[in-house]
Scaffold this active site. Structure first.
Site, short mmCIF file in Angstrom:
data_model
loop_
_atom_site.label_atom_id
_atom_site.label_comp_id
_atom_site.label_asym_id
_atom_site.label_seq_id
_atom_site.Cartn_x
_atom_site.Cartn_y
_atom_site.Cartn_z
N SER A 254 2.84 -7.21 6.15
CA SER A 254 3.96 -6.24 5.94
C SER A 254 3.76 -6.11 4.27
O SER A 254 3.32 -7.15 3.60
CB SER A 254 5.50 -6.77 6.00
N LYS A 255 4.07 -5.01 3.76
CA LYS A 255 4.22 -4.42 2.31
C LYS A 255 5.11 -5.53 1.73
O LYS A 255 4.82 -5.43 0.51
CB LYS A 255 4.88 -3.17 2.37
N ARG A 256 6.00 -5.90 2.07
CA ARG A 256 7.04 -6.93 1.32
C ARG A 256 6.29 -8.16 0.96
O ARG A 256 6.41 -8.77 0.02
CB ARG A 256 8.16 -7.37 2.45
#
Ligand code: GLU
Length: 477
Positions: A254-256
């Site tokens: 994920s981008k996070r």
């Protein structure tokens, strides 16, 4: 002659090339190449709400940067184009009409609000949400009247009521999915655009796709696709669902937690060769016990049998290691092309190509990304201001004595070899009776503006004799 192997990378242009997309593209490319097949780039741009300006150009340029060429696709029209789904609406319409006519699909007039309510109710009752087919109950005449009156509607695929879809996936073997978990999928939206499911099946068939490589997240949609193939009487392609890419904590990438755009890694200056190699190993395990593979080797060695179903952990430290390893082993000319923009952006004058190459050759020993080159080469181009403490150290009597001595000793006829430099350095220590830090520190301050750095021969070779001696002279008061 090309073979019947035809594969496609079919991204939705959402703005950038995702690492997972790069992997799909790479496996497709390798598989097509090794089988003398055809690799197609198809742009799945039927979701008008998610269109991003420049996204397609971005995608294509990222693929190009990574060295992945397609045989058919945007700008490379083959006999199966157009390769933008938004330019194929007439084609889809014809097939959707056929499904409705044969009773495999039906118009649905329910508004978004109605569907949302149904969904909420199902959630509350902890039931699996499925459209209740209330619009399927309308008679042919009622349906036609609504359409004629201009009522907005979608077209839904009428999935079988009871059935277990079993299919073979080349990575997972036999997979069974119960249709009970599958909704009557919308295949045509109210804006006249088809959804992914319909468009992908129609295109894969018309484009004669032999193998569909795609992420595991599409596995559960495969029954919808198989059912469509069945409705049309077509033979489905072979399925190759690639394992999920995971963060180190085993959650889905994920981008996070990680950068997911290929271009971010390129901008950060990782070696592309390393990125490609790293991506190749996210789910594919070569038969040999080694980790470094060039693009040519990936193309040669890749095999579907060695793609695993277990999630592939994205470990950035491994990419860092690979990137550094590549910078040390690639041709110097290749590394120089990574370095050139870094030098130019920092305003370093690289008109002396030979000096530039010498600096790059030394600096590449230390770097992970191209940008890191700067801190290892700037000293050969400009001396920063010394701290007061260093300046004092450089100016003191002992330091000045060292500098005065070595500037004479290093000023030999011709160019010194590395051995000569080392010998003269050692001899000088004996001659003036100053050693250790008191000897080396001022020399380094004079030459590179800091007390620690590469060995003396490296500095001499990179700066060149004149500049080397000039810098020593300039430090003498
Ligand atoms: N457009 C889909 C995506 O971007 C493609 C899935 C597929 O390859 O079938 O994920």
């Amino acid at each position: 002659m090309t073979s019947d192997i035809r594969v496609r990378f079919a991204p939705s242009p959402t703005g950038f090339l995702h690492l997972g997309g790069l992997r799909v593209a790479l496996y497709n490319y390798a598989f097509a190449k090794q089988n003398n097949g055809t690799f197609i780039l198809r742009i799945e741009d039927t979701d008008q709400a998610r269109l991003v300006e420049g996204a397609v150009e971005n995608l294509i340029s990222s693929l190009q940067t990574m060295g992945i060429d397609y045989d058919e696709g945007p700008g490379k029209d083959g006999e199966y184009g157009p390769y933008f789904q938004s330019q194929r609406l007439d084609i889809y319409k014809k097939y959707i009409d056929e499904l409705v006519e044969k009773g495999f699909a039906y118009p649905c007039f329910c508004s978004r609000e109605t569907i949302d309510e149904m969904r909420k109710k199902a959630q509350k009752e902890k039931n699996f949400f499925k459209y209740d087919r209330r619009c399927h109950k309308f008679s042919k005449e009622e349906t036609q009247a609504k359409i004629d009156a201009g009522e907005p509607h979608v077209i839904r695929l009428k999935m079988p009521d009871e059935r277990i879809f079993t299919f073979n996936d080349l990575v997972r073997g036999d997979v069974s999915i119960d249709v009970k978990q599958i909704d009557d999928q919308v295949i045509l939206k109210s804006d006249g655009f088809p959804t992914y499911h319909l468009a992908a099946v129609v295109d894969d068939h018309l484009m004669k796709i032999s193998h569909v490589f795609r992420g595991e997240e599409w596995l559960s949609s495969t029954p919808k696709h198989l059912f469509l193939y069945e409705c049309f009487g077509w033979t489905p392609p072979l399925w190759v669902h690639l394992p999920l890419i995971l963060n180190t904590d085993k959650s889905k990438l994920s981008k996070r937690k990680n950068d997911v755009a290929v271009e971010t890694y390129i901008e950060k200056g990782y070696s592309k060769e390393a990125l490609m190699n790293f991506i190749a190993l996210l789910g594919w395990h070569p038969s040999e016990d080694r980790e470094l593979f060039s693009m040519d080797e990936i193309v040669k060695e890749f095999s579907i049998e060695r793609v695993s179903k277990a999630g592939a952990v994205f470990d950035i430290t491994k990419l860092e290691w690979m990137s550094g390893t590549y910078f040390r082993s690639l041709d110097l000319a290749v590394v120089a092309e990574y370095a050139r923009p870094v030098f130019l952006e920092a305003g370093l004058d690289i008109s002396d190509e030979a000096k530039f190459l010498r600096a790059v050759e030394k600096a590449r020993e230390y770097i992970t990304t191209a940008g890191e080159i700067l801190e290892h080469v700037e000293m050969y181009y400009r001396l920063g201001e010394l701290s007061a403490e260093d300046q004092e150290m450089l100016d003191n009597e002992e330091s000045q004595k060292v500098l005065a001595h070595v500037v004479e000793r290093y000023n030999t006829d011709g160019i010194m070899s590395d051995d000569e430099i080392n010998e003269i350095t050692k001899a000088s220590i004996g001659e003036i009776g100053i050693k250790g830090k008191k000897f080396y520190f001022p020399i380094r301050l004079a030459l590179i503006g800091k007390g620690h750095g590469p060995d003396m021969p490296s500095v001499y070779n990179i700066l060149g004799k004149e500049e080397f001696l000039n810098r020593l002279r300039n430090a003498i008061k």
